[in-house]
Design a protein around this motif. Sequence first.
Motif, short mmCIF file in Angstrom:
data_model
loop_
_atom_site.label_atom_id
_atom_site.label_comp_id
_atom_site.label_asym_id
_atom_site.label_seq_id
_atom_site.Cartn_x
_atom_site.Cartn_y
_atom_site.Cartn_z
N THR A 1 0.89 -1.09 -0.13
CA THR A 1 0.12 -0.05 0.05
C THR A 1 0.88 1.15 -0.11
OG1 THR A 1 -1.87 -1.10 1.08
CG2 THR A 1 -1.66 1.26 1.36
N ALA A 2 1.78 1.57 0.92
CA ALA A 2 2.58 2.62 0.96
C ALA A 2 3.41 2.78 -0.11
CB ALA A 2 3.03 2.75 2.47
N TYR B 1 -4.64 11.53 2.58
CA TYR B 1 -3.47 11.66 2.93
C TYR B 1 -2.62 12.95 2.79
CZ TYR B 1 -4.27 6.73 3.74
OH TYR B 1 -4.83 5.64 4.33
N HIS B 2 -1.59 13.30 3.19
CA HIS B 2 -0.67 14.46 2.82
C HIS B 2 0.65 13.55 2.25
CE1 HIS B 2 2.09 17.60 2.85
NE2 HIS B 2 0.96 18.48 3.09
N PRO B 3 1.05 13.93 1.41
CA PRO B 3 2.33 13.52 0.72
C PRO B 3 3.34 13.23 1.51
CG PRO B 3 1.52 15.18 -0.66
CD PRO B 3 0.46 15.03 0.37
N ASP B 4 3.65 14.15 2.74
CA ASP B 4 4.48 14.07 3.53
C ASP B 4 4.52 12.75 4.49
OD1 ASP B 4 5.44 16.50 2.76
OD2 ASP B 4 4.98 17.82 4.35
N LEU B 5 3.66 12.18 4.33
CA LEU B 5 3.52 10.76 5.18
C LEU B 5 4.22 9.87 4.72
CD1 LEU B 5 1.88 9.06 7.28
CD2 LEU B 5 0.25 8.27 5.72
N PHE B 6 4.67 10.02 3.28
CA PHE B 6 5.47 8.97 2.61
C PHE B 6 6.84 9.29 2.45
CE2 PHE B 6 0.80 8.90 1.66
CZ PHE B 6 0.57 7.42 1.75
N VAL B 7 7.27 10.42 2.98
CA VAL B 7 8.61 10.88 2.63
C VAL B 7 9.81 9.87 3.06
CG1 VAL B 7 9.03 12.08 4.86
CG2 VAL B 7 10.14 12.83 3.04
N THR B 8 9.56 8.93 3.97
CA THR B 8 10.60 8.00 4.12
C THR B 8 10.61 6.76 3.38
OG1 THR B 8 9.01 7.17 5.95
CG2 THR B 8 10.59 8.69 6.77
N ALA C 1 0.68 0.63 7.53
CA ALA C 1 0.44 0.41 8.87
C ALA C 1 1.81 1.32 9.69
CB ALA C 1 0.29 -0.86 9.33
N PRO C 2 3.06 0.93 9.53
CA PRO C 2 3.99 1.39 10.20
C PRO C 2 3.98 3.02 10.17
CG PRO C 2 4.79 -0.33 9.24
CD PRO C 2 3.58 -0.15 8.85
N ALA D 1 2.84 8.19 12.99
CA ALA D 1 2.13 9.38 12.81
C ALA D 1 1.01 9.58 14.08
CB ALA D 1 1.55 9.91 11.44
N MET D 2 0.50 8.36 14.27
CA MET D 2 -0.39 8.42 15.40
C MET D 2 0.24 8.92 17.01
SD MET D 2 -2.86 5.18 14.88
CE MET D 2 -3.36 4.84 13.10
N ARG D 3 1.36 8.42 16.88
CA ARG D 3 2.30 8.60 17.85
C ARG D 3 2.51 10.26 18.14
NH1 ARG D 3 4.33 3.36 17.02
NH2 ARG D 3 5.99 4.20 15.72
#
Length: 221
Positions: free
Chosen positions: A85-86, A164-171, A181-182, A187-189
């Motif tokens: 997914t990611a 989603y914001h694109p920044d979620l996938f920066v890594t 999920a990871p 991000a939840m933390r």
Amino acid sequence: MRAMILAAGRGERMRPLTDHTPKPLLAVGGKPLIVWHIERLAQAGITEIVINHAHLGAQIEAALGDGDRWQVSISYSAESSALETAGGIAYALPLLGTQPFLVVNGDVYTDIDYAHLALPAGKLAHLVMVDNPPQHPAGDFGLVNGLLQEDASHKLTFSGVGVYHPDLFVTVTRGQPAKLAPLLKAAMRQQQVSGQHHAGVWHDIGTPERLKQLDEWLSRS
């Protein structure tokens, strides 16, 4: 807002149906699963759609074309092998742009109103949660005061629909498989994942039996 429909999965649990037909093209209620999403997105005014594919992807492109028949524009993100997914989302980011975008799992059926989904300011993700189905009684995340938490006394199930914001996938390294999920849990933390509860129609089409049940339900509706 642009939208992405995830359609690259092999659909192992759906075999033998998916041996010759990609899972998103399996029909329920007289039309392919993915067409239900395209029609609902169009009704919500979302007309720029990205679809990723891997297994039998040429069939998906041949069946859907450029989206003109639904008054939408479809772009394809072809993966030589499924990137999860990611990984699939990160690979498609050049087509999705720099603004928040909607993602829909291609193997669910739902009446979620896509027009009313948005990413709150300062968040990296906003997920639509549903009641836990029989096949997933433990749920995924807790929804507390509008925020999603990994550890909660009561959990709901992620519907497969999120903004989603694109920044979620920066890594995520583009072109490499990566699970979603990871990223969400990290991000939840940081309290960067919001959510909402959808109490309407939602079906996870994970087995031929559930596909048949949904088809029969739609035929009666």
